[in-house]
Design a protein around this motif. Structure first.
Motif, short mmCIF file in Angstrom:
data_model
loop_
_atom_site.label_atom_id
_atom_site.label_comp_id
_atom_site.label_asym_id
_atom_site.label_seq_id
_atom_site.Cartn_x
_atom_site.Cartn_y
_atom_site.Cartn_z
N VAL A 263 0.85 -1.19 0.00
CA VAL A 263 0.00 0.00 0.00
C VAL A 263 0.89 1.24 0.00
O VAL A 263 0.70 2.15 -0.80
N LEU A 264 1.88 1.25 0.90
CA LEU A 264 2.71 2.45 1.05
C LEU A 264 4.11 2.25 0.49
O LEU A 264 4.71 1.19 0.67
N TRP B 132 6.86 0.94 5.86
CA TRP B 132 6.25 -0.19 5.14
C TRP B 132 6.97 -0.45 3.80
O TRP B 132 7.46 -1.55 3.54
N GLN C 219 -7.37 -1.83 -1.58
CA GLN C 219 -6.60 -2.64 -0.64
C GLN C 219 -7.30 -3.94 -0.25
O GLN C 219 -6.65 -4.94 0.03
N SER D 105 -0.81 -5.49 5.04
CA SER D 105 -1.32 -5.28 6.40
C SER D 105 -2.40 -6.31 6.73
O SER D 105 -3.23 -6.64 5.90
N ILE E 179 -4.93 -5.76 8.31
CA ILE E 179 -6.25 -5.13 8.14
C ILE E 179 -6.79 -5.38 6.73
O ILE E 179 -7.94 -5.76 6.55
N ASN E 180 -5.92 -5.18 5.74
CA ASN E 180 -6.40 -5.26 4.35
C ASN E 180 -6.74 -6.68 3.92
O ASN E 180 -7.49 -6.87 2.97
N ASN F 67 3.12 -2.07 10.53
CA ASN F 67 2.71 -0.71 10.17
C ASN F 67 2.73 0.10 11.46
O ASN F 67 3.45 1.08 11.54
N ARG G 113 -2.24 2.37 15.74
CA ARG G 113 -3.01 3.35 14.97
C ARG G 113 -3.62 4.41 15.89
O ARG G 113 -4.39 4.09 16.79
N ARG H 14 -12.65 8.53 8.28
CA ARG H 14 -12.30 7.54 7.25
C ARG H 14 -11.72 6.31 7.96
O ARG H 14 -10.84 6.43 8.81
N VAL I 216 -10.53 1.94 7.37
CA VAL I 216 -10.07 0.95 6.40
C VAL I 216 -11.12 -0.14 6.17
O VAL I 216 -12.21 -0.08 6.72
N TRP J 73 -6.98 4.11 1.04
CA TRP J 73 -6.00 5.13 1.44
C TRP J 73 -5.87 6.20 0.36
O TRP J 73 -5.74 7.38 0.63
N ASN K 80 -4.30 6.17 11.76
CA ASN K 80 -3.14 5.56 11.13
C ASN K 80 -1.93 5.72 12.06
O ASN K 80 -1.94 6.58 12.94
N ASP L 262 -1.55 -2.68 13.37
CA ASP L 262 -1.54 -3.60 12.24
C ASP L 262 -0.14 -4.07 11.89
O ASP L 262 0.68 -3.32 11.39
#
Ligand code: X2X
Length: 343
Positions: A39-40, A46, A80, A98, A100-101, A153, A156, A177, A179, A200, A217, A243
């Protein structure tokens, strides 16, 4: 005579070619490039983890395995929540992803997002480096990927553009916002906020335009993405979830590599994850609080909750915890609670 020599030569050459065929075939199965989803990118801890992994593998395989980074989850159009499925379908060869994703597909990975399960870094380590981590790796192995190492990551923390958050009452009506796991919707709703699920990539413009008031985050993500420049003025350190990242290779790719190369890729992932974790945690605790201080220097108001303040958030999310404990699997969650208690 000349002709005979030529024929012998030709036969020898043909034999040589035939003799080399198995090796040539094995080589041919190797792709020129292996696509790594992230993602990042490399301005974040990350992405640095992915870069270190790719560099180590290239070096240690003398270029036989060439991993290319695709940040922004660009291989799945930025979505994601589709990354894990794409890994299984052969769209993605490898990933540093992650928990989460991937949790929409692997419900056990929601464990780390149970509100206030993890009191500190040692608690994360007690899970990832213990039997719980092994159980989660077994789950992933049964779903078409080869998990190799745990990175991070981070914890958060919650930020917003409106006012400091010190109690659940301050979250009332805030548009946040979140995830892609429904657990995040439940947690934020229980706290009185209005959660909106988005990727994201969409989150940053949404903060800039004021379509959402806040987000959650890790500090390293906030800093590298410069969220203060999209109006995120108030940050509350509450560490409600974390995460971890998981270094994986799609099983269909893994199987094409020789055992020697598999061993190299595995060890490189372990080494890269260890470095990645150190980068993510540097400046977060103890004598070195530089990650926090750098944000404050940029004008972000950082609020650290005391125990009583934090407890209010814990109390307000107990029902969500109980509901999701069942969904994740009570046995696994109890194993995690026990590992954390004796960390
Ligand atoms: O989307 C997010 O918030 C991020 C970058 O932290 C994840 O991919 C989980």
């Amino acid at each position: 005579m000349k002709l005979r020599k030529l024929l012998i030569g030709l036969c020898a050459a043909a034999g040589l070619t035939l003799g080399m065929q198995p090796m040539a075939l094995a080589q041919a199965q190797y792709k020129a490039e292996y696509k790594m989803s992230l993602v990042l990118g490399t301005q974040f801890p990350w992405g640095k983890g992915g870069e270190i992994w790719a560099d180590l593998v290239r070096e240690r395989t003398q270029g036989r395995i060439n991993m290319k980074l695709y940040p922004g989850t660009s291989l799945v159009g930025g979505d994601q929540t589709r990354e894990f499925t794409a890994l299984r379908q052969g769209v993605i060869d490898l990933a540093v992803g992650s928990t989460i994703n991937w949790s929409p597909q692997v419900k056990e990975l929601n464990l780390f997002a149970l509100p206030f399960l993890l009191p500190d870094y040692r608690a994360i380590d007690a899970l990832t480096q213990g039997t719980v981590g092994q159980e989660l790796f077994d789950q992933l192995s049964r779903r078409g990927v080869v998990p190799l190492a745990w990175g991070e990551n981070g914890f958060r923390e919650i930020s917003n553009a409106k006012h400091p958050i010190q109690s659940p009452a301050d979250l009332k009506g805030l548009k946040l916002r979140v995830v892609g796991s429904p657990l995040f919707l439940d947690t934020m709703s229980a706290l009185g906020a209005n959660p909106v699920q988005m990727s994201w990539a969409d989150a940053q413009p949404a903060m800039a335009s004021g379509a959402v008031d806040g987000q959650e985050n890790p500090v390293s993500v906030f800093a590298a993405a410069k969220l203060e420049s999209v109006g995120q003025k108030y940050l509350t350190a509450w560490g409600y979830v974390a995460d971890p990242l998981i270094f994986v290779v799609a099983e269909n790719i893994w199987k094409t590599w020789t055992p020697e190369d598999q061993a190299i890729v595995r060890q490189a992932a372990i080494d890269a994850a260890q470095q990645q974790l150190a980068i993510a945690r540097k400046g977060m605790t103890g004598d070195d609080l530089s990650q926090w201080q750098e944000l404050e220097a940029k004008g972000v108001q950082v609020l650290h909750l005391d125990e009583a303040q934090r407890q209010q958030f814990v109390d307000a999310t107990r029902e969500v915890y109980a509901k999701w404990k069942k969904q994740i699997g009570a046995e696994l969650v109890e194993q995690a609670e026990a590992a954390i208690a004796k960390r």
